[in-house]
Enzyme design. Structure first.
Site, PDB file in Angstrom:
ATOM      1  N   HIS A  93       0.856  -1.192   0.000  1.00 17.09           N
ATOM      2  CA  HIS A  93       0.000   0.000   0.000  1.00 17.09           C
ATOM      3  C   HIS A  93       0.897   1.249   0.000  1.00 17.09           C
ATOM      4  CE1 HIS A  93      -2.846   3.046   1.286  1.00 17.09           C
ATOM      5  NE2 HIS A  93      -3.804   2.220   0.912  1.00 17.09           N
ATOM      6  N   GLU A 142      -4.020   2.156  -7.419  1.00 10.84           N
ATOM      7  CA  GLU A 142      -4.374   3.250  -6.514  1.00 10.84           C
ATOM      8  C   GLU A 142      -3.476   4.444  -6.799  1.00 10.84           C
ATOM      9  OE1 GLU A 142      -6.528   1.799  -2.835  1.00 10.84           O
ATOM     10  OE2 GLU A 142      -4.410   1.785  -2.319  1.00 10.84           O
TER      11      GLU A 142
HETATM   12  P1  PGA Z   1      -9.538   6.022   0.302  1.00 11.72           P
HETATM   13  O1  PGA Z   1      -8.340   4.984   0.539  1.00 11.72           O
HETATM   14  O2  PGA Z   1     -10.685   5.269  -0.270  1.00 11.72           O
HETATM   15  O3  PGA Z   1      -9.797   6.610   1.666  1.00 11.72           O
HETATM   16  O4  PGA Z   1      -8.996   7.045  -0.666  1.00 11.72           O
HETATM   17  C1  PGA Z   1      -8.073   3.992  -0.406  1.00 11.72           C
HETATM   18  C2  PGA Z   1      -6.878   3.210   0.045  1.00 11.72           C
HETATM   19  O5  PGA Z   1      -5.933   3.790   0.587  1.00 11.72           O
HETATM   20  O6  PGA Z   1      -6.845   1.969  -0.125  1.00 11.72           O
END
Ligand code: PGA
Length: 268
Positions: free
Chosen positions: A94, A166
């Protein structure tokens, strides 16, 4: 598409009783769906109690992190081996771990390998920062993260994992979505297409079709249907919106409705 996969990443929120209450509310609200797989990723502390409380017909568990050595003198760490009876998935790489805990490409690679070795499906997070996107480096960043992250795997193993795209600039701080930029479907389409083409070229066609790819970054109920229309998107990694049972269950319901072509049904 097969089942839509929705993963709620609770990050470092909720103590044991708060986590138990949120699970209770979600279990009340979310029916058993055959076309949406819902995964909850609470803190390491609450995985065990939630696993006892969990309705396994509705939810699976994911850890937010784990250490790649199976056992040993590594104070403060929890290994994939220790988690194998408890979780189906582990989130690996992440951006918050890469950024705040200095996880580099090599460490992420070892974690993906440890996850697969322990029969846990890794959810490998990839994505560029704002500066990298502005500098036109998005594909290079995805390339480098995929090259190292997947390098120890066979094509069959790659077909079984989950990749979460992401964009770092789209991830909320969990409280205020309006201040953040949600990626545009076109940007997600380009990144997801790049990820599948990379996997096809380096592994094989089957792996590129079977690997599940999620979008993550300020995912809220309103964007779900539009993003599921993006070719190659199989679901969502949800942060902030997964901490609220109204918004999280709305996301799940929107996924179910999309699967049914917009039709409501009796169990929804
Ligand atoms: P968020 O986080 O939906 O709060 O933007 C997504 C993530 O970090 O997996």
């Amino acid at each position: 598409m097969g089942k839509i996969l929705v993963v709620g990443n609770w990050k470092m929120h909720l103590n044991a009783s708060q986590a138990s209450l949120l699970l209770h509310r979600l279990q009340e609200r979310i029916p058993i769906y055959k076309d949406v797989e819902v995964v909850l990723s609470p803190s390491m502390l609450t995985l065990q109690p939630l696993s006892v409380q969990l309705d396994r017909r509705k939810f699976r568990l994911a850890a937010q992190n784990a250490y790649f050595v199976d056992e040993g003198a590594f104070t403060g760490e929890v290994s994939f081996t220790m988690l194998r009876e408890l979780v189906h998935y582990v989130i690996v790489g992440h951006s918050e771990r890469r950024r705040y805990f200095h996880e580099d490409l090599d460490m992420v690679k070892q974690k993906v390998a440890a996850s697969v070795r322990n029969d846990i499906t890794p959810i490998l997070c990839v994505g560029e920062t704002k500066t990298e996107r502005d500098d036109g480096e998005t594909k290079q960043v995805l390339h480098d993260q995929l090259l190292s992250g997947l390098s120890n795997l066979t094509p069959a193993e790659v077909g079984n994992i989950v990749v979460a795209y992401e964009p770092v600039w789209a991830i909320s701080d969990g409280t205020n979505f309006a201040d953040h930029f949600i990626a545009k479907p076109q940007q997600v389409a380009e990144a997801v297409d790049y990820i599948r083409r990379y996997i096809k070229d380096v592994f094989n066609d089957k792996a590129s079709r079977e690997v599940r790819i999620l979008y993550g970054g300020s995912a809220v109920p309103d964007i779900v249907q539009g993003f599921l229309d993006v070719p190659g998107v199989d679901g969502f990694l949800v942060g902030g919106a997964s901490l609220n049972y109204h918004t999280f269950s709305s996301i799940i319901q929107a996924c179910h409705r999309w699967q049914r072509g917009g039709k409501e049904d009796a169990d929804a």
